[in-house]
Design an enzyme around this catalytic site. Sequence first.
Site, PDB file in Angstrom:
ATOM      1  N   GLY A 290    -101.549  54.422  43.146  1.00 30.54           N
ATOM      2  CA  GLY A 290    -100.882  53.916  41.960  1.00 30.54           C
ATOM      3  C   GLY A 290    -101.526  52.646  41.419  1.00 30.54           C
ATOM      4  O   GLY A 290    -102.020  51.832  42.201  1.00 30.54           O
ATOM      5  N   GLY A 293    -105.747  54.243  38.029  1.00 30.31           N
ATOM      6  CA  GLY A 293    -107.039  53.992  37.406  1.00 30.31           C
ATOM      7  C   GLY A 293    -108.211  54.409  38.272  1.00 30.31           C
ATOM      8  O   GLY A 293    -109.101  55.156  37.843  1.00 30.31           O
ATOM      9  N   ASP A 356    -107.040  50.966  48.643  1.00 32.14           N
ATOM     10  CA  ASP A 356    -106.902  49.756  47.828  1.00 32.14           C
ATOM     11  C   ASP A 356    -105.493  49.240  48.056  1.00 32.14           C
ATOM     12  O   ASP A 356    -104.550  49.658  47.395  1.00 32.14           O
ATOM     13  CB  ASP A 356    -107.155  50.087  46.360  1.00 32.14           C
ATOM     14  CG  ASP A 356    -107.069  48.871  45.453  1.00 32.14           C
ATOM     15  OD1 ASP A 356    -106.933  47.748  45.975  1.00 32.14           O
ATOM     16  OD2 ASP A 356    -107.125  49.038  44.230  1.00 32.14           O
ATOM     17  N   CYS A 409    -107.296  43.430  45.505  1.00 35.40           N
ATOM     18  CA  CYS A 409    -107.487  42.533  44.363  1.00 35.40           C
ATOM     19  C   CYS A 409    -107.019  41.130  44.733  1.00 35.40           C
ATOM     20  O   CYS A 409    -106.153  40.548  44.088  1.00 35.40           O
ATOM     21  CB  CYS A 409    -106.742  43.050  43.136  1.00 35.40           C
ATOM     22  SG  CYS A 409    -107.224  42.170  41.626  1.00 35.40           S
TER      23      CYS A 409
END
Length: 472
Positions: A290, A293, A356, A409
Amino acid sequence: MSEQPRQAGKPGKPYRRPQKDPVRILAFEALRAVDERDAYANLVLPPLLRKAREKGGFEARDAALATELVYGTLRRQGTYDAIIAECVDRPLREVDPPVLDVLSLGAHQLLGTRIPTHAAVSASVELARVVLGDGRAKFVNAVLRKIAQDDLDGWIAKVAPPYDDDPEDHLAVVHSHPRWVVSALWDSLGGGRAGIERLLEADNERPEVTLVARPGRATTEELLREESAVAGRWSPYAVRLAEGGEPGAVGAVREGRAGVQDEGSQLVALALANAPLEGRDEKWLDGCAGPGGKAALLAALAAERGAVLLASEKQPHRAGLVAKALAGNPGPYQVIAADGTRPPWQPGSFDRVLMDVPCTGLGALRRRPEARWRRRPADLEGFGPLQRGLLNTALDSVRVGGVVGYATCSPHLAETRAVVEDVLKQWPTAELVDARPLFPGVPELGEGPDVQLWPHVHGTDAMYMAVIRRTG
């Protein structure tokens, strides 16, 4: 113009109704949503702007000003708080949050824009009359007139401690970051004052809108035909829109053939797709997919090679966003809602795995400036076990000879190298791969074998990636 009744024998000025400014009212509503509901401005602002346009009379320049007021105020909140604190007679915690939002909006207009002083003060006072009432508008007027007595540099000289006395606190006030964030970013970046100042300055800049042309569905050549579009710096699928570019006006974006995606995220997906492995290359996994991208780019790349992507996301509503992003992919794929720490698939099922992981988001402060004020050091303790659990799942899910990409991130060492080092201690049959060659043409990637991107160096979010191969 109507008048309030006057008391007999007491002359008074005719009552003037406050002028409603739709731009500043919208900006105030967005800030209140961020404050009251812990919402993110990038999710709150678009529907507010859309609703204003539908009402009519709300032009592109109005939307641009509202956007600047919201994001500029959030980015500079720490600096403005320090200045406002010098101009009020009570601790800021005793100022009602709606009043503080109006003051912050006014401070940004006075110190962070080219709006003339008298216009910034009068517009803010009118906003206060509309949303707070005449009584508190007088307080707003008095405070803003004090702020207007100096410019931003003058105020910083008054409210920021000298760098030599307290470097981190000085940088926190000057560049509007919490002190603990300054300290964490400095530890991750290393080096002296110049580097950390450049990084903090980059966090306060308005990020470019970057598009991704999804392979097999759109091309960069098609996107570059859009007005004000230029090629990306690093990713072969990236196209940047000049300031003011509206992605919703791009046909390929509306049709789902292209998307909005930071170039750092594109590079991470490409690195995972291009990492060398031994044997078959048929089954890929995005274990924290989610909102979709990276999954959309991976699915398109997998389709080009005859591979299949499984995109897994724990939250069902986010899994729905992933499914929407992948709709129309030229090859087969699957989207499921599943807990990545308790996966439904068998160990060793995949050739490539991207994980991620959820994190503090300190690498995306340009896009989500409010996150810097919302996050606390204690959040690291909450994310840590989840991040380690998800990386363990990734290593368990990949076959011998396959590769895992651990990405986040955030540049915080507790969310990057510390996680990888801790997990690899439990995995003698896994080894780090030098990820730097997987970012061709991208400079200043660090000493390796992992990669850290930076806003001030690469113009991307501060994405981190480590690539790990199962060896036995």
